[in-house]
Design a protein around this motif. Structure first.
Motif, PDB file in Angstrom:
ATOM      1  N   TRP A  36      49.987  31.187  35.400  1.00 52.52           N
ATOM      2  CA  TRP A  36      48.780  30.824  36.124  1.00 52.52           C
ATOM      3  C   TRP A  36      49.030  30.949  37.622  1.00 52.52           C
ATOM      4  CZ3 TRP A  36      44.481  30.737  33.564  1.00 52.52           C
ATOM      5  CH2 TRP A  36      44.507  30.449  32.195  1.00 52.52           C
ATOM      6  N   GLU A  37      48.451  31.990  38.211  1.00 52.35           N
ATOM      7  CA  GLU A  37      48.524  32.176  39.651  1.00 52.35           C
ATOM      8  C   GLU A  37      47.145  31.934  40.238  1.00 52.35           C
ATOM      9  OE1 GLU A  37      50.160  36.055  40.404  1.00 52.35           O
ATOM     10  OE2 GLU A  37      51.494  35.894  38.700  1.00 52.35           O
ATOM     11  N   LEU A  38      47.057  31.840  41.536  1.00 55.51           N
ATOM     12  CA  LEU A  38      45.773  31.583  42.168  1.00 55.51           C
ATOM     13  C   LEU A  38      44.748  32.645  41.761  1.00 55.51           C
ATOM     14  CD1 LEU A  38      44.156  29.837  44.077  1.00 55.51           C
ATOM     15  CD2 LEU A  38      44.924  31.269  45.966  1.00 55.51           C
ATOM     16  N   ARG A  39      45.163  33.880  41.814  1.00 57.96           N
ATOM     17  CA  ARG A  39      44.320  34.986  41.358  1.00 57.96           C
ATOM     18  C   ARG A  39      45.214  36.149  40.974  1.00 57.96           C
ATOM     19  NH1 ARG A  39      39.848  36.147  45.822  1.00 57.96           N
ATOM     20  NH2 ARG A  39      41.544  35.602  47.210  1.00 57.96           N
ATOM     21  N   GLY A  40      44.673  36.975  40.120  1.00 62.52           N
ATOM     22  CA  GLY A  40      45.388  38.211  39.834  1.00 62.52           C
ATOM     23  C   GLY A  40      46.715  38.020  39.145  1.00 62.52           C
ATOM     24  N   GLU A  41      46.681  37.275  38.042  1.00 59.42           N
ATOM     25  CA  GLU A  41      47.921  36.986  37.334  1.00 59.42           C
ATOM     26  C   GLU A  41      48.662  38.271  36.990  1.00 59.42           C
ATOM     27  OE1 GLU A  41      44.986  33.741  36.690  1.00 59.42           O
ATOM     28  OE2 GLU A  41      44.947  35.913  36.387  1.00 59.42           O
ATOM     29  N   THR A  42      49.932  38.314  37.365  1.00 61.47           N
ATOM     30  CA  THR A  42      50.762  39.477  37.067  1.00 61.47           C
ATOM     31  C   THR A  42      51.271  39.385  35.647  1.00 61.47           C
ATOM     32  OG1 THR A  42      51.439  39.613  39.374  1.00 61.47           O
ATOM     33  CG2 THR A  42      52.802  40.771  37.752  1.00 61.47           C
TER      34      THR A  42
ATOM     35  N   TYR B  74      41.485  44.033  40.753  1.00 56.76           N
ATOM     36  CA  TYR B  74      42.871  43.612  40.858  1.00 56.76           C
ATOM     37  C   TYR B  74      43.687  44.811  40.380  1.00 56.76           C
ATOM     38  CZ  TYR B  74      41.339  38.708  41.222  1.00 56.76           C
ATOM     39  OH  TYR B  74      40.761  37.529  41.611  1.00 56.76           O
TER      40      TYR B  74
ATOM     41  N   PHE C  94      47.364  47.122  40.016  1.00 58.44           N
ATOM     42  CA  PHE C  94      48.793  46.958  39.778  1.00 58.44           C
ATOM     43  C   PHE C  94      49.459  48.323  39.607  1.00 58.44           C
ATOM     44  CE2 PHE C  94      48.566  42.399  38.688  1.00 58.44           C
ATOM     45  CZ  PHE C  94      47.220  42.271  38.391  1.00 58.44           C
TER      46      PHE C  94
ATOM     47  N   LYS D 168      51.148  44.717  43.549  1.00 65.38           N
ATOM     48  CA  LYS D 168      49.756  44.494  43.184  1.00 65.38           C
ATOM     49  C   LYS D 168      48.918  44.278  44.432  1.00 65.38           C
ATOM     50  CE  LYS D 168      49.994  39.477  42.508  1.00 65.38           C
ATOM     51  NZ  LYS D 168      49.879  38.364  41.509  1.00 65.38           N
TER      52      LYS D 168
ATOM     53  N   ILE E 194      45.403  42.233  45.431  1.00 57.88           N
ATOM     54  CA  ILE E 194      44.368  41.297  45.007  1.00 57.88           C
ATOM     55  C   ILE E 194      43.319  41.179  46.113  1.00 57.88           C
ATOM     56  CG2 ILE E 194      43.866  38.949  44.235  1.00 57.88           C
ATOM     57  CD1 ILE E 194      45.589  40.654  42.333  1.00 57.88           C
ATOM     58  N   THR E 195      43.808  40.922  47.314  1.00 55.84           N
ATOM     59  CA  THR E 195      42.931  40.816  48.466  1.00 55.84           C
ATOM     60  C   THR E 195      43.800  40.920  49.715  1.00 55.84           C
ATOM     61  OG1 THR E 195      41.199  39.487  49.512  1.00 55.84           O
ATOM     62  CG2 THR E 195      43.099  38.306  48.645  1.00 55.84           C
TER      63      THR E 195
ATOM     64  N   ARG F 149      42.358  45.280  36.640  1.00 58.15           N
ATOM     65  CA  ARG F 149      41.632  44.231  35.943  1.00 58.15           C
ATOM     66  C   ARG F 149      40.460  43.838  36.827  1.00 58.15           C
ATOM     67  NH1 ARG F 149      41.444  38.690  35.177  1.00 58.15           N
ATOM     68  NH2 ARG F 149      43.077  38.139  36.651  1.00 58.15           N
TER      69      ARG F 149
ATOM     70  N   GLY G  74      40.134  33.818  37.372  1.00 57.45           N
ATOM     71  CA  GLY G  74      41.338  33.775  36.557  1.00 57.45           C
ATOM     72  C   GLY G  74      41.021  33.959  35.090  1.00 57.45           C
TER      73      GLY G  74
END
Lengths: 114, 117
Positions: A96-102, B32, B34, B49, B51-52, B94, B100
């Motif tokens: 669980w990451e803030l966003r964009g789970e790797t 997102y 990768f 990756k 994300i922002t 994604r 999330g």
């Protein structure tokens, strides 16, 4: 640190036989877990994912099923293998990451159905 | 639906030269993005990756990638290639619109990178 294990590394099975591939994760709790299949060394296809024990989502209807009997254990199964089930099976986990789970991948299981 | 295109099956680069592996994507929400690398008979290793934030993302082994929203691209780059960089590279996306979650990644078909001594 987190590690992910898969076994067996290689498997040769006859058509019509059952299958059980296992994936376990260490060093984390309540991970998201995934099964992918890679055919002919290219292109990964998501098969199943799980957000918790007993919770399985299937992305592609087919000859395979998945189960999550424990928090960090993910099993891929089949009752009767087909030739088309041959491929490289990869398990992955994400936290669980803030966003964009790797997603982090295991070493894979190479399955050959004859 | 989301998709990823890696237009080159194979990229050949001389050692020491800069390299680029191309990737374009399509998502309905925020992407997102990768990059992963795969060595023969091995699992995928995470490289970087987006994300922002900054459009230029730096990752492992000296790799970087540039996010270009207008061109919907996320090309992988390295200033000076090494023979050991030879491997199969995957771009993945994604849809971050839903925030999330456990959604799986959509992968491109992969690009073989061959670095010649």
């Amino acid at each position: 640190s987190q590690t992910i294990h898969q076994w067996p590394a290689t498997l040769v099975q006859p058509v019509g036989s059952p299958l059980s591939l296992e994936c376990t994760v260490e060093g984390t709790s309540n991970p998201n877990l995934y099964w992918y299949r890679q055919a002919a060394g290219r292109g990964l296809q998501l098969l199943f994912y799980s957000v918790g024990i007993g919770q399985i989502s299937s992305e592609v209807p087919q000859n395979l099923s998945a189960s999550r009997p424990q928090d960090r254990q993910f099993i891929l199964s089949s009752k009767k293998l087909l030739l088309s089930d041959s491929g490289f099976y990869l398990c992955a986990w994400s936290g669980w990451e803030l966003r964009g789970e790797t997603q982090y991948f295991g070493p894979g299981t190479r399955l050959l159905v004859l | 639906a989301q998709s990823v295109a890696q237009p080159e099956d194979q990229v050949n680069v001389a050692e020491g030269n800069p390299l680029t592996v191309k990737c374009t994507y399509s998502v309905s929400g925020n992407p997102y993005l990768f990059w992963y690398v795969q060595y023969p008979n091995r699992g995928l290793q995470f490289l970087l990756k987006y994300i922002t934030g900054d459009n230029l993302v730096k990752g492992s082994y000296g790799f970087e990638a540039e996010f270009n929203k207008s061109q919907t691209s996320f090309h992988l780059k390295k200033p000076s290639a090494l023979v050991s960089d030879s491997a199969l590279y995957f771009c993945a996306v994604r849809d971050g619109y839903s925030g999330g979650g456990a959604d799986g990644l959509t992968f491109g078909k992969g690009t073989h990178l061959i670095i010649q001594p």
